[in-house]
Design a protein around this motif. Sequence first.
Motif, PDB file in Angstrom:
ATOM      1  N   SER A  52      -3.673  -3.439   2.744  1.00 51.37           N
ATOM      2  CA  SER A  52      -2.554  -3.068   3.618  1.00 51.37           C
ATOM      3  C   SER A  52      -2.993  -2.526   4.971  1.00 51.37           C
ATOM      4  O   SER A  52      -2.155  -2.144   5.780  1.00 51.37           O
ATOM      5  CB  SER A  52      -1.679  -2.024   2.925  1.00 51.37           C
ATOM      6  OG  SER A  52      -1.220  -2.492   1.685  1.00 51.37           O
ATOM      7  N   CYS A  76      -5.216   0.264   0.055  1.00 49.28           N
ATOM      8  CA  CYS A  76      -5.532   0.542   1.463  1.00 49.28           C
ATOM      9  C   CYS A  76      -6.198  -0.663   2.115  1.00 49.28           C
ATOM     10  O   CYS A  76      -5.876  -1.013   3.252  1.00 49.28           O
ATOM     11  CB  CYS A  76      -6.431   1.773   1.567  1.00 49.28           C
ATOM     12  SG  CYS A  76      -5.595   3.291   1.051  1.00 49.28           S
ATOM     13  N   GLY A  97       0.798  -1.226   0.000  1.00 49.58           N
ATOM     14  CA  GLY A  97       0.000   0.000   0.000  1.00 49.58           C
ATOM     15  C   GLY A  97       0.827   1.271   0.000  1.00 49.58           C
ATOM     16  O   GLY A  97       0.551   2.196  -0.769  1.00 49.58           O
ATOM     17  N   ASN A  98       1.831   1.345   0.858  1.00 45.62           N
ATOM     18  CA  ASN A  98       2.644   2.562   0.916  1.00 45.62           C
ATOM     19  C   ASN A  98       3.388   2.789  -0.387  1.00 45.62           C
ATOM     20  O   ASN A  98       3.510   3.935  -0.854  1.00 45.62           O
ATOM     21  CB  ASN A  98       3.619   2.497   2.100  1.00 45.62           C
ATOM     22  CG  ASN A  98       2.884   2.641   3.411  1.00 45.62           C
ATOM     23  OD1 ASN A  98       1.988   3.462   3.556  1.00 45.62           O
ATOM     24  ND2 ASN A  98       3.249   1.825   4.382  1.00 45.62           N
ATOM     25  N   GLU A  99       3.854   1.724  -0.997  1.00 41.32           N
ATOM     26  CA  GLU A  99       4.545   1.838  -2.273  1.00 41.32           C
ATOM     27  C   GLU A  99       3.584   2.300  -3.373  1.00 41.32           C
ATOM     28  O   GLU A  99       3.967   3.072  -4.258  1.00 41.32           O
ATOM     29  CB  GLU A  99       5.192   0.501  -2.655  1.00 41.32           C
ATOM     30  CG  GLU A  99       6.342   0.106  -1.756  1.00 41.32           C
ATOM     31  CD  GLU A  99       5.932  -0.575  -0.448  1.00 41.32           C
ATOM     32  OE1 GLU A  99       4.709  -0.646  -0.137  1.00 41.32           O
ATOM     33  OE2 GLU A  99       6.832  -1.022   0.283  1.00 41.32           O
ATOM     34  N   ARG A 140       2.111   9.536  -5.847  1.00 38.41           N
ATOM     35  CA  ARG A 140       2.757  10.849  -5.683  1.00 38.41           C
ATOM     36  C   ARG A 140       3.651  11.170  -6.878  1.00 38.41           C
ATOM     37  O   ARG A 140       3.687  12.305  -7.354  1.00 38.41           O
ATOM     38  CB  ARG A 140       3.536  10.903  -4.374  1.00 38.41           C
ATOM     39  CG  ARG A 140       2.643  11.137  -3.162  1.00 38.41           C
ATOM     40  CD  ARG A 140       3.442  11.401  -1.898  1.00 38.41           C
ATOM     41  NE  ARG A 140       3.994  10.179  -1.304  1.00 38.41           N
ATOM     42  CZ  ARG A 140       3.304   9.322  -0.591  1.00 38.41           C
ATOM     43  NH1 ARG A 140       2.025   9.507  -0.364  1.00 38.41           N
ATOM     44  NH2 ARG A 140       3.882   8.248  -0.083  1.00 38.41           N
ATOM     45  N   LYS A 158      -5.475   6.455   5.217  1.00 40.50           N
ATOM     46  CA  LYS A 158      -5.094   6.809   3.842  1.00 40.50           C
ATOM     47  C   LYS A 158      -6.258   6.555   2.891  1.00 40.50           C
ATOM     48  O   LYS A 158      -6.455   7.285   1.940  1.00 40.50           O
ATOM     49  CB  LYS A 158      -3.871   6.020   3.392  1.00 40.50           C
ATOM     50  CG  LYS A 158      -2.567   6.638   3.805  1.00 40.50           C
ATOM     51  CD  LYS A 158      -1.394   5.973   3.111  1.00 40.50           C
ATOM     52  CE  LYS A 158      -0.119   6.688   3.512  1.00 40.50           C
ATOM     53  NZ  LYS A 158       1.053   6.141   2.829  1.00 40.50           N
ATOM     54  N   PHE A 172       1.103   4.301  -2.926  1.00 38.91           N
ATOM     55  CA  PHE A 172       0.942   5.740  -2.736  1.00 38.91           C
ATOM     56  C   PHE A 172       2.183   6.505  -3.155  1.00 38.91           C
ATOM     57  O   PHE A 172       2.083   7.649  -3.614  1.00 38.91           O
ATOM     58  CB  PHE A 172       0.540   6.065  -1.291  1.00 38.91           C
ATOM     59  CG  PHE A 172      -0.934   5.970  -1.080  1.00 38.91           C
ATOM     60  CD1 PHE A 172      -1.753   7.072  -1.283  1.00 38.91           C
ATOM     61  CD2 PHE A 172      -1.520   4.769  -0.718  1.00 38.91           C
ATOM     62  CE1 PHE A 172      -3.124   6.985  -1.123  1.00 38.91           C
ATOM     63  CE2 PHE A 172      -2.890   4.674  -0.550  1.00 38.91           C
ATOM     64  CZ  PHE A 172      -3.695   5.779  -0.757  1.00 38.91           C
ATOM     65  N   ASP A 173       3.365   5.897  -3.043  1.00 35.06           N
ATOM     66  CA  ASP A 173       4.581   6.525  -3.557  1.00 35.06           C
ATOM     67  C   ASP A 173       4.484   6.708  -5.069  1.00 35.06           C
ATOM     68  O   ASP A 173       4.826   7.767  -5.608  1.00 35.06           O
ATOM     69  CB  ASP A 173       5.818   5.691  -3.225  1.00 35.06           C
ATOM     70  CG  ASP A 173       6.163   5.697  -1.745  1.00 35.06           C
ATOM     71  OD1 ASP A 173       5.686   6.604  -1.010  1.00 35.06           O
ATOM     72  OD2 ASP A 173       6.906   4.787  -1.318  1.00 35.06           O
ATOM     73  N   LEU A 232      -4.586   0.314   5.579  1.00 34.92           N
ATOM     74  CA  LEU A 232      -4.354   1.764   5.633  1.00 34.92           C
ATOM     75  C   LEU A 232      -5.682   2.518   5.610  1.00 34.92           C
ATOM     76  O   LEU A 232      -6.031   3.173   4.623  1.00 34.92           O
ATOM     77  CB  LEU A 232      -3.461   2.194   4.461  1.00 34.92           C
ATOM     78  CG  LEU A 232      -2.107   1.495   4.364  1.00 34.92           C
ATOM     79  CD1 LEU A 232      -1.413   1.860   3.062  1.00 34.92           C
ATOM     80  CD2 LEU A 232      -1.251   1.858   5.568  1.00 34.92           C
ATOM     81  N   CYS A 256      -7.924   9.257   0.559  1.00 34.81           N
ATOM     82  CA  CYS A 256      -8.004   9.004  -0.873  1.00 34.81           C
ATOM     83  C   CYS A 256      -9.426   9.225  -1.403  1.00 34.81           C
ATOM     84  O   CYS A 256      -9.615   9.867  -2.436  1.00 34.81           O
ATOM     85  CB  CYS A 256      -7.550   7.570  -1.120  1.00 34.81           C
ATOM     86  SG  CYS A 256      -7.483   7.076  -2.817  1.00 34.81           S
TER      87      CYS A 256
END
Length: 95
Positions: free
Chosen positions: A54, A51, A22-24, A30, A59, A26-27, A56, A63
């Motif tokens: 993961s 999300c 999930g964090n990747e 961005r 987030k 969002f990277d 999240l 989103c």
Amino acid sequence: MPNKDTLAWTSMISVLALHGFGNEAFDIFRQMETTGVKPNHVTFVGLLSACAHSGLVEKGRWCFHVMKRVYLIESQLYHYASMVDMLSRARLICL
């Protein structure tokens, strides 16, 4: 890929989401924004799925808000289904 379009960015986000990164995801989102490529409704399905997979929740809420308020994308059934999936998974973790 030197010039990525919305489809290419969304594909990368969706694959990361599917595998729980999930964090990747969002990277990548961005980076997509930084290059000036606008997301579409499918991009947000990928992000919401990321999300859900993961855990999240905050987030995911962010989103969903950004999708409507910043990008003026109206929520569709699959966006709501992703939100339900995300929140139900978070609920199961709390039990």
